[in-house]
Design a protein around this motif. Structure first.
Motif, PDB file in Angstrom:
ATOM      1  N   ILE A   1       0.769  -1.268   0.037  1.00  0.00           N
ATOM      2  CA  ILE A   1       0.151   0.036   0.017  1.00  0.00           C
ATOM      3  C   ILE A   1       0.971   1.120  -0.107  1.00  0.00           C
ATOM      4  O   ILE A   1       1.520   1.589   0.985  1.00  0.00           O
ATOM      5  N   PRO A   2       1.006   1.872  -1.102  1.00  0.00           N
ATOM      6  CA  PRO A   2       2.187   3.059  -1.168  1.00  0.00           C
ATOM      7  C   PRO A   2       1.650   4.120  -0.246  1.00  0.00           C
ATOM      8  O   PRO A   2       0.360   4.609  -0.168  1.00  0.00           O
ATOM      9  N   LYS A   3       2.583   4.725   0.364  1.00  0.00           N
ATOM     10  CA  LYS A   3       2.414   5.877   1.201  1.00  0.00           C
ATOM     11  C   LYS A   3       1.820   7.075   0.296  1.00  0.00           C
ATOM     12  O   LYS A   3       1.876   7.335  -0.719  1.00  0.00           O
ATOM     13  N   VAL A   4       0.666   7.696   0.870  1.00  0.00           N
ATOM     14  CA  VAL A   4       0.005   9.039   0.187  1.00  0.00           C
ATOM     15  C   VAL A   4       0.920   9.850  -0.069  1.00  0.00           C
ATOM     16  O   VAL A   4       1.976  10.251   0.699  1.00  0.00           O
ATOM     17  N   LYS A   5       0.827  10.400  -1.285  1.00  0.00           N
ATOM     18  CA  LYS A   5       1.534  11.634  -1.631  1.00  0.00           C
ATOM     19  C   LYS A   5       0.815  13.030  -1.759  1.00  0.00           C
ATOM     20  O   LYS A   5      -0.391  12.947  -2.077  1.00  0.00           O
ATOM     21  N   PHE A   6       1.507  14.001  -1.534  1.00  0.00           N
ATOM     22  CA  PHE A   6       0.918  15.281  -1.553  1.00  0.00           C
ATOM     23  C   PHE A   6       0.991  16.362  -2.721  1.00  0.00           C
ATOM     24  O   PHE A   6       2.285  15.850  -3.471  1.00  0.00           O
ATOM     25  N   THR A   7       0.347  16.993  -3.141  1.00  0.00           N
ATOM     26  CA  THR A   7       0.470  17.958  -4.340  1.00  0.00           C
ATOM     27  C   THR A   7       1.614  18.984  -3.963  1.00  0.00           C
ATOM     28  O   THR A   7       1.874  19.254  -2.896  1.00  0.00           O
ATOM     29  N   GLU A   8       2.026  19.592  -4.780  1.00  0.00           N
ATOM     30  CA  GLU A   8       2.973  20.722  -4.682  1.00  0.00           C
ATOM     31  C   GLU A   8       2.263  21.637  -3.837  1.00  0.00           C
ATOM     32  O   GLU A   8       2.943  22.379  -2.921  1.00  0.00           O
ATOM     33  N   LYS A   9       1.062  22.158  -4.254  1.00  0.00           N
ATOM     34  CA  LYS A   9       0.196  23.157  -3.396  1.00  0.00           C
ATOM     35  C   LYS A   9       0.213  22.638  -2.088  1.00  0.00           C
ATOM     36  O   LYS A   9       0.312  23.542  -1.122  1.00  0.00           O
ATOM     37  N   GLU A  10      -0.139  21.561  -1.865  1.00  0.00           N
ATOM     38  CA  GLU A  10      -0.155  21.007  -0.284  1.00  0.00           C
ATOM     39  C   GLU A  10       1.088  21.087   0.235  1.00  0.00           C
ATOM     40  O   GLU A  10       1.181  21.732   1.592  1.00  0.00           O
ATOM     41  N   GLU A  11       2.158  20.818  -0.222  1.00  0.00           N
ATOM     42  CA  GLU A  11       3.589  20.787   0.352  1.00  0.00           C
ATOM     43  C   GLU A  11       3.844  22.281   0.688  1.00  0.00           C
ATOM     44  O   GLU A  11       4.320  22.485   1.797  1.00  0.00           O
ATOM     45  N   ASN A  12       3.464  23.341  -0.102  1.00  0.00           N
ATOM     46  CA  ASN A  12       3.876  24.549   0.095  1.00  0.00           C
ATOM     47  C   ASN A  12       2.836  24.985   1.433  1.00  0.00           C
ATOM     48  O   ASN A  12       3.388  25.995   1.963  1.00  0.00           O
ATOM     49  N   ARG A  13       1.539  24.591   1.297  1.00  0.00           N
ATOM     50  CA  ARG A  13       0.796  25.060   2.655  1.00  0.00           C
ATOM     51  C   ARG A  13       1.216  24.571   3.745  1.00  0.00           C
ATOM     52  O   ARG A  13       1.331  25.348   4.584  1.00  0.00           O
ATOM     53  N   PHE A  14       2.009  23.062   3.738  1.00  0.00           N
ATOM     54  CA  PHE A  14       2.494  22.712   4.999  1.00  0.00           C
ATOM     55  C   PHE A  14       3.618  23.495   5.483  1.00  0.00           C
ATOM     56  O   PHE A  14       3.780  23.747   6.636  1.00  0.00           O
ATOM     57  N   LYS A  15       4.416  23.873   4.557  1.00  0.00           N
ATOM     58  CA  LYS A  15       5.812  24.844   4.677  1.00  0.00           C
ATOM     59  C   LYS A  15       5.385  26.097   5.434  1.00  0.00           C
ATOM     60  O   LYS A  15       5.891  26.923   6.408  1.00  0.00           O
ATOM     61  N   GLN A  16       4.140  26.645   4.844  1.00  0.00           N
ATOM     62  CA  GLN A  16       3.617  27.836   5.287  1.00  0.00           C
ATOM     63  C   GLN A  16       3.198  27.850   6.568  1.00  0.00           C
ATOM     64  O   GLN A  16       3.254  28.700   7.514  1.00  0.00           O
ATOM     65  N   ILE A  17       2.479  26.737   7.105  1.00  0.00           N
ATOM     66  CA  ILE A  17       2.010  26.554   8.404  1.00  0.00           C
ATOM     67  C   ILE A  17       3.170  26.488   9.211  1.00  0.00           C
ATOM     68  O   ILE A  17       3.141  27.296  10.428  1.00  0.00           O
ATOM     69  N   GLU A  18       4.213  25.706   8.928  1.00  0.00           N
ATOM     70  CA  GLU A  18       5.245  25.968   9.871  1.00  0.00           C
ATOM     71  C   GLU A  18       6.020  27.133  10.002  1.00  0.00           C
ATOM     72  O   GLU A  18       6.493  27.598  11.185  1.00  0.00           O
ATOM     73  N   LYS A  19       6.112  28.062   8.863  1.00  0.00           N
ATOM     74  CA  LYS A  19       6.848  29.455   9.161  1.00  0.00           C
ATOM     75  C   LYS A  19       5.970  30.386   9.906  1.00  0.00           C
ATOM     76  O   LYS A  19       6.298  31.219  10.641  1.00  0.00           O
ATOM     77  N   TRP A  20       4.657  30.085   9.811  1.00  0.00           N
ATOM     78  CA  TRP A  20       3.593  30.959  10.673  1.00  0.00           C
ATOM     79  C   TRP A  20       3.877  30.462  12.036  1.00  0.00           C
ATOM     80  O   TRP A  20       4.109  31.501  12.866  1.00  0.00           O
ATOM     81  N   PHE A  21       3.731  29.292  12.245  1.00  0.00           N
ATOM     82  CA  PHE A  21       4.065  28.978  13.796  1.00  0.00           C
ATOM     83  C   PHE A  21       5.453  29.385  14.267  1.00  0.00           C
ATOM     84  O   PHE A  21       5.844  30.082  15.351  1.00  0.00           O
TER      85      PHE A  21
END
Length: 373
Positions: free
Chosen positions: A38-58
């Motif tokens: 069962i391959p690990k789920v992959k995230f879109t580039e847009k989602e990855e950028n949003r994850f990074k943005q959340i980290e930066k905000w914190f």
């Protein structure tokens, strides 16, 4: 049984988690189960950028680190995607080694067996890359990890250190949490020569992380013994520190998957007298299982899950995390004066390997859990 094996890489990949994922996959096949990747789920580039943005905000708001691997928004995105992906499969069980984030909000009726060598909450401020998080990130991490443990039908850990934490800290029922120790990720010889030449003593430092495994401490300890006149040698395998003494041999890297280089690793394990890795932080050091398979006594630290594979006074020596070079030198000196004790430790190490530090045992014990589903 038909088992879904959740992994970031194909199951045949012998490098994933230093070979541990492949060994578990291999044992499930040996036990007669049908195993589907069962391959690990992959995230879109847009989602990855949003994850990074959340980290930066914190980081900006709290001026503290953020656990980018495990947080609610990312967990919800992963949970929805995995829930959809699993509808393509008809499984008797879902095996999830190490992945926390993706299983928090998963919706499925398939029984889940979760496996790890530690809990994320145990690693906070213990491992370097789990240090410096803000209090809110820590609370979020623990909340999400607890949900994964609650959702799992069974949770399996490689040491009692990790298993007991689940019961004591998270309040998970004892019946749902098991300990099955890992095995060696290399081939071990059928017979061991326990009595070795004592004209000189070779101490093997087998690790890629010189700092966390405290190679400098091992070196300083042996240097004390060398200055006392003991015929000690240090063999460093896996990293490349700046040491130039003639009694220290450095081999920066050998590839287990290369037959010729693997033979060299085997020869070093057979010819060494001790594995000396006074690690600062560890969950399940596979090198200690491999040492046991080669009848090699281990000198290390009583930290994390180390005691699952090294029993102090039986197949090696475990000192407190506060022990200094003099402390290690004193304990090693006692062994050098008693070669018969070292031989006894060597025999006990192999006994421990034959009894439980091997993948065949893991496969049998894991199948017993599957039979209870």
């Amino acid at each position: 049984m038909k088992i879904g094996f959740y992994s970031s890489t194909p199951l045949e990949d012998k490098k994933n988690w230093s070979g541990t994922m492949f060994k578990m996959y291999e044992q499930l096949l040996i036990q007669g189960h049908e195993v589907i990747w069962i391959p690990k789920v992959k995230f879109t580039e847009k989602e990855e950028n949003r994850f990074k943005q959340i980290e930066k905000w914190f980081n900006k708001i709290f001026n503290r680190g953020y656990n980018r691997h495990l947080f609610t928004y990312k967990a919800k995105v992963a949970g929805r995607r995995l829930t959809k992906d699993l509808k393509e499969y008809k499984l008797n069980a879902l095996f999830n080694p190490t992945h926390v984030n993706d299983f928090v909000y998963l919706k499925t009726d398939i029984p889940i067996i979760y496996l790890n060598d530690a809990n994320v909450a145990q690693l906070l401020n213990y491992y370097p890359y789990y240090s410096g998080f803000g209090i809110l990130s820590k609370l979020e991490t623990k909340f999400l990890e607890k949900k994964v443990l609650q959702n799992a039908t069974y949770s399996v850990f490689s040491s009692d250190w990790a298993r007991d934490f689940v019961v004591d800290f998270y309040g998970i029922e004892k019946e749902k949490v098991k300990t099955i120790k890992f095995g060696a990720n290399i081939i071990v010889p059928e017979k061991i020569e326990y009595k070795k030449n004592t004209d000189e003593f070779t101490f093997l430092f087998l690790a890629v992380d010189w700092v966390r495994k405290r190679g400098a401490l091992a070196y300083e300890s042996l240097k004390i013994l060398k200055e006392k006149g003991y015929p000690v040698k240090m063999l460093i395998l896996g990293c490349n520190p700046e040491i130039t003494e003639d009694w220290v041999t450095i081999i920066p890297f050998l590839n287990k998957n290369n037959p010729d280089e693997f033979k060299q690793i085997q020869q070093h394990l057979l010819s060494s007298h001790f594995l000396f890795v006074p690690t600062k932080a560890d969950c399940t050091p596979i090198a200690f299982c491999e040492a046991a398979g080669y009848g090699l006594p281990v000198i290390s630290t009583n930290t994390g899950g180390v005691s699952a594979h090294v029993v102090d006074g039986y197949n090696g020596i475990l000192l407190s995390p506060e022990a200094q070079a003099n402390d290690y030198a004193n304990e090693i000196e006692k062994l050098l004066k008693l070669p018969q004790k070292t031989e006894e430790y060597s025999e006990n190490a192999r006994k421990l390997y034959d009894k439980e530090l091997n993948w065949e045992n893991w496969g049998i014990e894991f199948s017993k859990i599957l039979q209870q589903l």
